[in-house]
Design a protein around this motif. Structure first.
Motif, PDB file in Angstrom:
ATOM      1  N   ARG A   1       0.711  -1.251   0.071  1.00 26.73           N
ATOM      2  CA  ARG A   1       0.076   0.007  -0.031  1.00 26.73           C
ATOM      3  C   ARG A   1       0.751   1.187  -0.123  1.00 26.73           C
ATOM      4  NH1 ARG A   1      -1.665   3.520   3.962  1.00 26.73           N
ATOM      5  NH2 ARG A   1      -3.707   4.494   3.795  1.00 26.73           N
ATOM      6  N   LEU A   2       0.192   2.293  -0.499  1.00 20.63           N
ATOM      7  CA  LEU A   2       1.160   3.431  -0.968  1.00 20.63           C
ATOM      8  C   LEU A   2       0.172   4.800  -0.381  1.00 20.63           C
ATOM      9  CD1 LEU A   2       3.438   3.224  -4.003  1.00 20.63           C
ATOM     10  CD2 LEU A   2       4.162   3.253  -1.859  1.00 20.63           C
ATOM     11  N   ASP A   3       0.974   5.685   0.372  1.00 21.74           N
ATOM     12  CA  ASP A   3       0.453   7.150   0.452  1.00 21.74           C
ATOM     13  C   ASP A   3       1.330   7.959  -0.194  1.00 21.74           C
ATOM     14  OD1 ASP A   3      -0.644   9.388   1.190  1.00 21.74           O
ATOM     15  OD2 ASP A   3      -0.981   8.938   3.411  1.00 21.74           O
ATOM     16  N   TYR A   4       1.032   8.434  -1.105  1.00 22.34           N
ATOM     17  CA  TYR A   4       2.164   9.145  -2.030  1.00 22.34           C
ATOM     18  C   TYR A   4       1.648  10.261  -2.708  1.00 22.34           C
ATOM     19  CZ  TYR A   4       0.412   7.720  -6.603  1.00 22.34           C
ATOM     20  OH  TYR A   4      -0.161   7.617  -7.757  1.00 22.34           O
ATOM     21  N   SER A   5       2.695  11.102  -3.335  1.00 17.75           N
ATOM     22  CA  SER A   5       2.293  12.378  -3.969  1.00 17.75           C
ATOM     23  C   SER A   5       3.447  12.437  -5.275  1.00 17.75           C
ATOM     24  CB  SER A   5       2.426  13.464  -3.135  1.00 17.75           C
ATOM     25  OG  SER A   5       2.199  14.750  -4.052  1.00 17.75           O
ATOM     26  N   TRP A   6       2.914  12.564  -6.475  1.00 14.68           N
ATOM     27  CA  TRP A   6       3.658  12.652  -7.618  1.00 14.68           C
ATOM     28  C   TRP A   6       2.903  13.307  -8.819  1.00 14.68           C
ATOM     29  CZ3 TRP A   6       3.596   9.115 -12.241  1.00 14.68           C
ATOM     30  CH2 TRP A   6       4.810   9.482 -13.070  1.00 14.68           C
ATOM     31  N   ARG A   7       3.491  14.540  -9.142  1.00 11.00           N
ATOM     32  CA  ARG A   7       3.023  15.493 -10.367  1.00 11.00           C
ATOM     33  C   ARG A   7       1.403  15.466 -10.087  1.00 11.00           C
ATOM     34  NH1 ARG A   7       6.330  13.473 -15.454  1.00 11.00           N
ATOM     35  NH2 ARG A   7       8.543  13.773 -14.734  1.00 11.00           N
ATOM     36  N   GLY A   8       0.906  15.618  -9.010  1.00  2.00           N
ATOM     37  CA  GLY A   8      -0.547  15.728  -8.864  1.00  2.00           C
ATOM     38  C   GLY A   8      -0.689  15.746  -7.397  1.00  2.00           C
ATOM     39  N   PRO A   9      -2.225  15.504  -6.976  1.00  2.00           N
ATOM     40  CA  PRO A   9      -2.524  15.667  -5.723  1.00  2.00           C
ATOM     41  C   PRO A   9      -2.166  14.298  -4.784  1.00  2.00           C
ATOM     42  CG  PRO A   9      -4.315  14.949  -7.123  1.00  2.00           C
ATOM     43  CD  PRO A   9      -3.244  15.502  -7.910  1.00  2.00           C
ATOM     44  N   ARG A  10      -2.134  14.474  -3.563  1.00  4.90           N
ATOM     45  CA  ARG A  10      -1.709  13.286  -2.787  1.00  4.90           C
ATOM     46  C   ARG A  10      -2.645  12.351  -2.975  1.00  4.90           C
ATOM     47  NH1 ARG A  10      -1.144  13.510   3.840  1.00  4.90           N
ATOM     48  NH2 ARG A  10      -0.221  11.359   4.149  1.00  4.90           N
ATOM     49  N   SER A  11      -2.101  10.941  -2.991  1.00  3.99           N
ATOM     50  CA  SER A  11      -3.137   9.782  -3.297  1.00  3.99           C
ATOM     51  C   SER A  11      -2.823   8.524  -2.725  1.00  3.99           C
ATOM     52  CB  SER A  11      -2.916   9.585  -5.065  1.00  3.99           C
ATOM     53  OG  SER A  11      -2.978  10.503  -5.806  1.00  3.99           O
ATOM     54  N   LEU A  12      -3.692   7.716  -2.614  1.00  2.74           N
ATOM     55  CA  LEU A  12      -3.706   6.413  -1.873  1.00  2.74           C
ATOM     56  C   LEU A  12      -3.662   5.413  -2.949  1.00  2.74           C
ATOM     57  CD1 LEU A  12      -3.883   4.694   0.573  1.00  2.74           C
ATOM     58  CD2 LEU A  12      -6.379   4.642   0.380  1.00  2.74           C
TER      59      LEU A  12
END
Length: 623
Positions: A151-162
């Motif tokens: 599972r990831l809680d990340y942010s990459w070239r956009g809003p923070r995502s699950l």
């Protein structure tokens, strides 16, 4: 002294808390707690809702991930089925079909699926411009490389995502299903304001309820405060009306019961005080409390009745000043021992002077209560035992007279034994011997034809011989001639031989090393001890074997008589009344006392008997 914990407050705050009524204090305590609880409940509800929604979102994303991986796996299995995994065009076609299948999977309104290969290059992405991007330097990609699924809680070239991801090893793809957090937690975010307003309204309502209930609660408390104040002023008959069945009603009942018991206890305390005062004033002994310096701090009123002094005459004086001069060193040492210990100590006896001038004997037991906060002294409980001591002294004199009388009786008995033995030997023995010769002479005068008379003479001759032997043995029992002619050891040996001959006992004798010459009186006493012991063994013990030893041990002459008979209960025998105890044991003890010897008897039922006679010797004679 125990120290109480306290909260430091400024003088103004202390004064404020001291003057505020309990009603205000309850509100100040409960209202913040109620408001805090409601706000905390709203916060916890908000937090738990977010957690639950996140868990549901993660599960939902995992189902989409499973669907995407299954699409890829079906295309890869097609290549394997037709064994074209090495043909590039076939692989590309399968990957293209897999991408087409993944794009058909709907991930909410803003979510999507993208694929990254093992080198960090984006292989599949809904936005074509993102294809080919290098993400190997991103933190979240490093986390992906550590586990094949997670599972990831990340942010990459956009809003923070699950996101959730899984590694597809045949193609070296990391399949990632992602959805922005705004979409995941949008519903709970929109309810935040509603929850806050609901909490504020609830707090206002609860505050009003708390104020109302507090007023209701305080009314009985005010009655209790007034009642306690009246009881404190001594009005123990005060009672509080009980108007409810709750805790305050129960408290009112407890208060009434407490006041009633307090009233009863106060009356009982008065009666108890009068009772114990009467006991102390009329007690036959004297109760004294001394300080560590032996100063009298308290003495019971019975002093005047027992010794004639008034209490005020002795308060503040040194107690040892009332003790007999000869007993003062004993009391001083005893008091030092009392101070060195705590609690009760052994009793001591000393004399105290009566106002009449005579001395009274007191038995005193003491308790060191210097560390007791109430008593703070040494308590002496003294009992007048002068009458008892007089009786004991009279008893000692009577016992001494009894021993003297017993000694005289035994000495008279020995003299009478000697006289009777001498008369039997000199008179009766000589007459019997003459009779024996006369019978023999008559037998010689008879004619040979007088056979019947000759038989009668022979029978009479034998009967006279038997009488002479019995008289000789009786003389031996009364006073053995060997005791005067040959000494103690020979007399005891003769006594042993007589026991062996008449009672068939197996007796072992060992007198090696017994070379002490005793005077005649001592020899007679020792002989009688042996005679009594062997007679009891032969008649009552049921023994088969007896061991007799005599030896010298330092300044003592020791004799031991031990048998293997049935033994007896010594304590039971000694506890019998005087008329049932028998004279044997008492006589043996008296003879031992006349020898200044110790007589030790060890026995038990079925254990045989061991008698040990220890005679102290000084320069060859009993000391």
């Amino acid at each position: 002294m125990p120290r109480c914990l306290s909260i430091r407050r400024s003088p103004k705050r202390r004064e404020f808390y001291a003057n505020v009524k309990i009603y205000t204090k309850i509100l100040l305590i409960t209202l913040p707690l109620v408001l805090s609880a409601l706000l905390a409940g709203a916060g916890v509800t908000y937090y738990l809702s977010g957690q639950a929604l996140g868990s549901l979102a993660e599960t939902w994303l995992e189902t989409r991930l499973s669907e995407a991986v299954r699409t890829i796996a079906e295309n890869e299995q097609f290549l394997r089925r037709y064994e074209i995994t090495d043909i590039a065009s076939g692989v590309n076609k399968a990957q293209y079909d897999a991408v087409e299948g993944m794009q058909k999977i709907q991930i909410g309104e803003q979510g999507h699926i993208f694929v990254v290969d093992s080198s960090g290059k984006v292989v599949v992405h809904p936005e074509k411009k993102m294809i080919g991007s290098d993400v190997s330097g991103e933190t979240w990609f490093a986390e992906i490389l550590r586990k094949s699924k997670g599972r990831l809680d990340y942010s990459w070239r956009g809003p923070r995502s699950l996101a959730v991801y899984e590694y597809f090893s045949p193609w070296g793809w990391y399949v990632v299903v992602s959805d922005p957090l705004d979409e995941v937690y949008g519903a709970i975010t929109r309810t935040r304001t509603s929850l806050l307003l609901l909490a504020l309204c609830g707090s206002l309502i609860m505050s009003m309820i708390v104020v109302f209930l507090t007023r209701r609660m305080i009314a009985p408390l005010r009655l209790l405060v007034k009642g306690a104040h009246r009881v404190g002023q001594g009005e123990l008959h005060t009672r509080i009306p009980v108007r409810s069945g709750d805790e305050l009603g129960h408290l009112s009942r407890v208060f009434n019961a407490m006041a009633e018991k307090l009233q009863e206890s106060h009356g009982a305390l008065k009666r108890s005080e009068q009772h114990f005062r009467s006991l102390i004033e009329n007690e036959s002994g004297i109760i004294t409390v001394l300080g560590g310096d032996r100063t009298i701090r308290y003495i019971s009123p019975s002093l005047e009745r027992v010794l004639g002094y008034r209490v005020d005459d002795l308060i503040g004086r040194d107690f040892s000043g009332t003790v007999h001069p000869e007993d003062k060193p004993l009391f001083d040492e005893y008091f030092r021992d009392v101070l060195a210990t705590t609690g009760e100590t052994p009793t001591v006896e000393f004399r105290l002077q009566h106002t009449g001038g005579n001395w009274r004997v007191f038995e005193t037991f003491t308790q060191n209560l210097l560390e007791d906060e109430v008593v703070s002294g040494v308590v002496l409980n003294s009992r007048d035992i002068t009458v008892r001591k007089d009786f004991e002294e009279a008893l000692k004199k009577s016992e001494k007279q009894l021993h003297l009388l017993m000694s005289q009786v035994l000495e008279a008995q020995e003299g009478e034994r000697k006289r009777i033995s001498s008369e039997l030997h000199d008179v009766v023995g000589q007459n019997l011997l003459f009779l024996k010769f006369k019978v023999a002479h008559l037998e010689k005068l008879l004619d040979p034809e007088q056979k019947s008379l000759q038989a009668d003479c022979e029978e009479m001759y034998e009967y006279v011989d038997e009488i002479i032997e019995n008289v000789r043995r009786l003389c031996w029992d009364l006073m053995p001639s060997d005791l005067e002619d040959l000494g103690l050891i020979a007399a005891i040996s003769g006594l042993v031989e007589d026991c062996v001959r008449h009672y068939s006992l197996n007796i072992e004798v060992d007198f090696e090393g017994v070379n002490v010459v005793l005077n005649h009186e001592a020899q007679v006493l020792v002989y009688r001890l042996f005679q009594e012991s062997l007679t009891n063994i032969a008649k009552h013990a049921g023994a088969r074997a007896v061991q007799i030893k005599g030896f010298r041990e330092k300044d003592n002459l020791c004799f031991v008589i031990q048998d293997d008979g049935g033994g007896f209960d010594l304590e039971k025998m000694l506890s019998r009344p005087g008329n049932k105890k028998g004279m044997g044991l008492s006589t043996m003890r008296e003879r031992a006392r006349m020898l200044n010897a110790t007589l030790e008897i060890r026995t038990g039922v079925g254990e045989g008997t061991r008698i040990c006679i220890t005679i102290p010797i000084t320069k060859g004679v009993p000391s």
